[in-house]
Design a protein around this motif. Sequence first.
Motif, short mmCIF file in Angstrom:
data_model
loop_
_atom_site.label_atom_id
_atom_site.label_comp_id
_atom_site.label_asym_id
_atom_site.label_seq_id
_atom_site.Cartn_x
_atom_site.Cartn_y
_atom_site.Cartn_z
N UNK A 95 0.75 -1.32 -0.05
CA UNK A 95 0.06 0.08 -0.02
C UNK A 95 0.98 1.18 -0.06
N UNK A 96 1.71 1.39 0.97
CA UNK A 96 2.41 2.68 1.12
C UNK A 96 3.37 3.23 0.01
N UNK A 97 3.95 2.31 -0.90
CA UNK A 97 4.75 2.69 -1.97
C UNK A 97 3.66 3.51 -2.95
N UNK A 98 2.35 3.06 -2.88
CA UNK A 98 1.49 4.16 -3.81
C UNK A 98 1.29 5.53 -3.20
N UNK A 99 1.50 5.56 -1.96
CA UNK A 99 1.22 7.00 -1.45
C UNK A 99 2.62 7.56 -1.73
N UNK A 110 12.47 2.51 -6.69
CA UNK A 110 12.75 3.61 -6.22
C UNK A 110 13.81 4.70 -6.62
N UNK A 111 14.70 3.84 -7.33
CA UNK A 111 15.69 4.59 -8.03
C UNK A 111 15.47 5.20 -9.29
N UNK A 112 14.36 4.91 -9.73
CA UNK A 112 13.98 5.33 -11.09
C UNK A 112 13.13 6.65 -11.02
N UNK A 113 13.98 7.81 -11.32
CA UNK A 113 13.65 9.23 -11.39
C UNK A 113 12.30 9.49 -12.13
N UNK A 114 11.90 8.65 -13.20
CA UNK A 114 10.66 9.09 -13.84
C UNK A 114 9.38 8.49 -13.23
N UNK A 115 9.76 7.61 -12.19
CA UNK A 115 8.40 7.11 -11.18
C UNK A 115 8.59 7.94 -10.04
N UNK A 116 9.81 8.25 -9.16
CA UNK A 116 9.65 8.94 -8.04
C UNK A 116 10.71 10.24 -8.33
N UNK A 117 10.29 11.04 -9.13
CA UNK A 117 11.04 12.39 -9.47
C UNK A 117 11.79 13.07 -8.39
N UNK A 118 10.88 13.32 -7.05
CA UNK A 118 11.44 14.11 -6.12
C UNK A 118 11.98 13.15 -4.97
N UNK A 119 12.17 11.90 -4.93
CA UNK A 119 12.85 11.10 -3.90
C UNK A 119 14.30 11.76 -3.86
#
Length: 134
Positions: A24-28, A53-62
């Motif tokens: 669940x939490x990865x969606x948030x 998590x390391x893919x900046x197209x999916x998680x751009x502001x991580x």
Amino acid sequence: MENTDKRPIKILFYTFTPRAFRATLIGHLYEICEKYPTILLAEKLDETTEALLHDKTIFPNLERIIPVRQFTGKKRNLLVENWQFCKEAKRVIKTHKPNIVISGCDYCSLFDLYLFRFARKIGAFTLAIQPSLG
């Protein structure tokens, strides 16, 4: 939440258990990282999740992933663990000064309790999301 100072809103997000994070939490986290700079406090995750998590197209502001290992680390003496989690939570809050702290629990683990305690001391908003283990 209104941001009264001029710095951008910064989110601190704790994965909680790996299973809850993947379910669940990865969606948030995905939704949050679309807009806000986010620091992830992470348990040991599987290789596929780590790669996502390391893919900046999916998680751009991580911005960063910080290991916690409350549930996936080596078990130590309870008093030593308590002291270590307290120290780590205090350090992370002091270093990153988040506006919002999010976790999957606010009552059932040492690290979450310390994280929320130190977040409230700096005036950060704390949010516990009840994860589904579907």
